[in-house]
Structures are given as structure tokens and as C-alpha cells.
Design a protein around this motif. Sequence first.
Motif, PDB file in Angstrom:
ATOM      1  N   PRO A  46      -1.051  -6.477  15.157  1.00 55.34           N
ATOM      2  CA  PRO A  46      -0.534  -6.715  13.733  1.00 55.34           C
ATOM      3  C   PRO A  46       0.159  -5.111  12.466  1.00 55.34           C
ATOM      4  N   LEU A  47       0.848  -5.791  12.037  1.00 54.52           N
ATOM      5  CA  LEU A  47       1.419  -4.465  10.823  1.00 54.52           C
ATOM      6  C   LEU A  47      -0.380  -3.811  10.165  1.00 54.52           C
ATOM      7  N   PRO A  48       0.115  -3.208   9.992  1.00 54.98           N
ATOM      8  CA  PRO A  48      -0.864  -1.831   8.624  1.00 54.98           C
ATOM      9  C   PRO A  48      -0.702  -3.022   7.752  1.00 54.98           C
ATOM     10  N   PRO A  49      -2.037  -3.566   6.605  1.00 51.50           N
ATOM     11  CA  PRO A  49      -1.699  -3.823   5.778  1.00 51.50           C
ATOM     12  C   PRO A  49      -0.522  -3.702   4.784  1.00 51.50           C
ATOM     13  N   PRO A  50      -0.209  -2.119   4.839  1.00 50.17           N
ATOM     14  CA  PRO A  50       0.483  -2.261   4.072  1.00 50.17           C
ATOM     15  C   PRO A  50       1.954  -2.417   3.849  1.00 50.17           C
ATOM     16  N   ILE A  51       2.702  -2.063   5.309  1.00 50.59           N
ATOM     17  CA  ILE A  51       3.015  -3.499   5.406  1.00 50.59           C
ATOM     18  C   ILE A  51       3.598  -4.773   5.754  1.00 50.59           C
ATOM     19  N   GLY A  80       0.000   0.780  20.669  1.00 53.80           N
ATOM     20  CA  GLY A  80      -0.084   1.257  19.441  1.00 53.80           C
ATOM     21  C   GLY A  80      -0.489   0.270  18.990  1.00 53.80           C
ATOM     22  N   ARG A  81      -1.838   0.912  18.147  1.00 52.15           N
ATOM     23  CA  ARG A  81      -2.814   0.085  17.582  1.00 52.15           C
ATOM     24  C   ARG A  81      -2.365  -1.344  16.356  1.00 52.15           C
ATOM     25  N   TYR A  82      -1.430  -0.811  16.032  1.00 49.50           N
ATOM     26  CA  TYR A  82      -0.349  -1.580  14.956  1.00 49.50           C
ATOM     27  C   TYR A  82       0.906  -1.348  15.020  1.00 49.50           C
ATOM     28  N   SER A  83       2.014  -2.869  14.673  1.00 48.15           N
ATOM     29  CA  SER A  83       3.092  -2.550  15.100  1.00 48.15           C
ATOM     30  C   SER A  83       3.519  -2.330  13.171  1.00 48.15           C
ATOM     31  N   ASP A  84       5.021  -1.075  13.470  1.00 47.61           N
ATOM     32  CA  ASP A  84       5.500  -0.632  12.713  1.00 47.61           C
ATOM     33  C   ASP A  84       6.754  -1.144  12.364  1.00 47.61           C
ATOM     34  N   ARG A  85       7.453  -1.911  12.944  1.00 45.75           N
ATOM     35  CA  ARG A  85       8.897  -2.411  12.935  1.00 45.75           C
ATOM     36  C   ARG A  85       9.436  -3.668  12.946  1.00 45.75           C
ATOM     37  N   VAL A 121      13.619  -2.882  11.000  1.00 43.45           N
ATOM     38  CA  VAL A 121      13.939  -2.250   9.978  1.00 43.45           C
ATOM     39  C   VAL A 121      12.216  -1.239  10.344  1.00 43.45           C
ATOM     40  N   ILE A 122      12.592   0.171  10.223  1.00 44.71           N
ATOM     41  CA  ILE A 122      11.369   1.140  10.926  1.00 44.71           C
ATOM     42  C   ILE A 122      10.377   1.995   9.982  1.00 44.71           C
ATOM     43  N   PHE A 123       9.186   0.538   9.829  1.00 48.00           N
ATOM     44  CA  PHE A 123       8.516   1.695   9.433  1.00 48.00           C
ATOM     45  C   PHE A 123       7.518   3.319  10.213  1.00 48.00           C
ATOM     46  N   SER A 124       6.417   3.704   9.300  1.00 46.77           N
ATOM     47  CA  SER A 124       5.450   4.524  10.593  1.00 46.77           C
ATOM     48  C   SER A 124       3.869   3.929  10.584  1.00 46.77           C
ATOM     49  N   ALA A 125       3.556   3.867  11.486  1.00 49.28           N
ATOM     50  CA  ALA A 125       1.856   3.078  11.252  1.00 49.28           C
ATOM     51  C   ALA A 125       1.606   4.026  11.034  1.00 49.28           C
ATOM     52  N   TYR A 126       1.190   5.513  11.606  1.00 52.45           N
ATOM     53  CA  TYR A 126       0.813   7.000  10.757  1.00 52.45           C
ATOM     54  C   TYR A 126       0.791   6.648   9.530  1.00 52.45           C
ATOM     55  N   HIS A 127       1.919   6.379   8.919  1.00 56.57           N
ATOM     56  CA  HIS A 127       2.496   6.988   7.503  1.00 56.57           C
ATOM     57  C   HIS A 127       3.191   5.289   7.291  1.00 56.57           C
ATOM     58  N   PRO A 128       2.487   4.717   6.932  1.00 61.81           N
ATOM     59  CA  PRO A 128       2.559   3.312   6.154  1.00 61.81           C
ATOM     60  C   PRO A 128       3.623   3.220   4.451  1.00 61.81           C
ATOM     61  N   SER A 129       3.361   4.571   3.905  1.00 58.67           N
ATOM     62  CA  SER A 129       3.537   4.920   2.397  1.00 58.67           C
ATOM     63  C   SER A 129       4.767   5.287   2.938  1.00 58.67           C
ATOM     64  N   ALA A 130       4.703   6.080   4.081  1.00 55.99           N
ATOM     65  CA  ALA A 130       7.576   6.069   4.268  1.00 55.99           C
ATOM     66  C   ALA A 130       7.856   5.213   3.994  1.00 55.99           C
ATOM     67  N   VAL A 131       8.708   5.771   3.452  1.00 56.02           N
ATOM     68  CA  VAL A 131      10.168   4.881   3.575  1.00 56.02           C
ATOM     69  C   VAL A 131      10.262   4.482   4.472  1.00 56.02           C
ATOM     70  N   PRO A 132      11.019   3.534   4.529  1.00 62.04           N
ATOM     71  CA  PRO A 132      11.430   2.243   6.140  1.00 62.04           C
ATOM     72  C   PRO A 132      12.942   2.977   6.430  1.00 62.04           C
ATOM     73  N   ASP A 133      12.883   2.953   7.532  1.00 64.06           N
ATOM     74  CA  ASP A 133      14.809   3.037   8.326  1.00 64.06           C
ATOM     75  C   ASP A 133      15.089   1.833   8.656  1.00 64.06           C
TER      76      ASP A 133
END
Length: 381
Positions: free
Chosen positions: A6-11, A38-43, A59-71
Motif C-alpha cells: 500500500p501507499l503511505p497514508p499521506p501519499i 519495501g513495506r510501502y509503495s511510493d511511486r 510520479v516518484i515519492f519517498s516512503a521514508y519521507h512522504p512529506s517531501a515534494v514528488p519528483d
Amino acid sequence: MAPHPPLPPPIAAQLNHLLAYSPLPFKVEQIWSGCRNGRYSDRFTLLIPFCLDYIKWDVIFSAYHPSAVPDFIFSAEDVDFNPLLEAHEKEAGANGLAVASPLVDWNYKDPSRLLNLVCHLRDSYVSYQKKKAEQVDDERMRFEISTVLARKGTEIFVASFPDRDEVKFTIPIPDLEFNKLVTPCPWKQEQKIYLQASFVVAKGYTTTAPVPRLKLVSTQDLKPFLNVDDIKLIPWSDEMCMLTYLSDLEVKLNDQVVEAVAGVAKRRRFIEALSPFFGRPLEADPVFCRRASVLGISGVFTFLVHFSIPLQFPTKQPTLKLESVQHFNLNGLPIVSSPINDYPWSPRWDNTEMAERIYDFLVDECLNFKKYCSEKIPATQ
């Protein structure tokens, strides 16, 4: 294939908001994790509607830093499309914050931010393709581009090859307010018809002006009311340009819309004419009047008659299907006949005679269907 983590809740909140509230039909092709275990998907791969097709962006997020702007990773064919780099350069330069605002104002707690960012990037992509089109080395195309792109909502896509450029216009036809013509209005989004014009421009000197491939395309939900595949386009002539062609096409389409509105009324009167023979329809399409179902009784045999009424009615007759309410196959589903079109019909008959002729035909046809149902039951056992 194993399901993705799953995606992290914020993403997940950002993506769900984008899919639920976007005015454009974005789609997700795949979701995956940047880590092997990985425990979470992030892209994820996002399909972006553009020029009546889709382009793919990762769209590339970071599961370890879900608050960061995606690439974003754009298509390999769009190597010169660098809106994020340009935004950062403007931000570092002369206060170009208007361009960079979706990045500067990123707030992962606001689920609307990804939608705002993607729409902003899509607008940049529209401008990028317009600039590519203006660089096509053909005087005729430069004229078409300079005139047609002024029309609101027009999009253009350029595909470059070693020997040619392919330039595709997508032009919305204005002043066709379908949402006001059909009552009650069944559509949540505005319905549109587009002209797609594709030019193949040879590189190098040529004396032949490019002739476009032309096609009408509509939003999918419009087809029960007006099928643009049935509309014969005006032939293209050498003295034409896109503006003159569009002017003639708009007149033709307005006539087609008037006919489509009249067609709804004709189909509604036909459905109403069924009542004296079959009784009140059990169900009917109240908006486009494309379907109706009535109850038929022959002795102890009870069945349904389903009418599928084409857009070309009455030139083209309705298709009938009979459905038994007493005979079922091994899956517990009612036995249904094949589509029936070989019954007496003339578009010159009034609606009462059409309904009466169908009723007379079904008096005998229902007996054949009853026999078919009785034979079908043992055959499925």
C-alpha cells in the motif's frame, strides 16, 4: 503478479484526491515500491490525458519521507521538456515564483496539492508542444498553427522522425451545449465533440501542401445521444485551410445535433405507442429513449420483450430480445433469445402501426421461443 504494497497514508490521500476531483480523466497504470522489500509503495505511473490520447509520467515519492515534494520522470520522447528545472531556475533568478508555486507551496497535509501540481505541469506540457509545433519547417503548417491555436481549448502534439514531422491538432467544436439540450441532463461533466486533424509534413523541399487526416471524436458519454462515427465528414479540398473547414463543419454538426434532439422525441413517441398493445413498459430509458422492456403473456407462458432502439430510428428498426421468466439455465440465469430483426417494418408507418405489427409478429414468435426454452433446459443438464 503479487499485489503491490500500500501507499503511505499521506501519499494515498494525494492520489485519491487527484483521481476523485480532477476535471480530467487521469488514470493510474501501475503502483510500485522503490525498495525491493519495501513495506510501502511510493511511486506510480500516471496516465495524463492530452490531445485525445494519454502520455505517461512516473510520479516518484519517498516512503521514508512522504512529506517531501514528488519528483517526475517524463517520457523519453520529451527530452527537452524540463518544467521542474525551469521552475527552480526562475525561482533562483528574478523571483519567478508564479511558475514555481506548486513546488514552493507544497504541503503534504493538503491532499489537493498533487492535483494542482500535475495540472500545472500539464499546462506547461501544452505550452511545450505549441513551441515544438512553431518550429516545424513548413510555411503552410506555420499558417495553420498561428490561426488554429487561437481557438480556446485547442491542443497540438508534434512527433518528429528523421524524414518527417507529424502534427496532430485536437480542436473542440464550440457552441454545442449538450448539457442544456438533453433534459434531464444525465452528465456530470461537460460533453464535447473534437475535430482531430493530423498532418504529415515531409522534411526538406516539397511543392505539395500537406493534406490532413480528419476524424471526429466525442466524449464517451455522448454516444447514446449522438454517435460521431455515423457522421460523414466534409471532404478536404486544396483551397481549404483549417479555419474554413471548421466553419463548414460547425454548421453541419449543428444540423446533426438538431436531428439528434428530434430523434429522442421520435423514440419516446414509439415507446409510448407500445402501451396499448403490451401495457405500460416495465422499464424504459427516460433520457435518450434507447431501451424499453415490456411484459408478454401467451397462455401460461410469461416472458419479457426488450427493445433496443437505434439512433437511426425509424430508418433502422429496433432490435428485439425475448427473455423467459419461467425457464433458467444451469447457472440460474433466464434463457434469452438471439437478437431479432427479421420482423415486418417500414419507417413510413406511424408509431401505432409499428407497435401493432411487432405485437402481431410476437404472437407467433413467442411460441417458437417457448419451444426453444423447453428444448434448451434438458440440453444444459
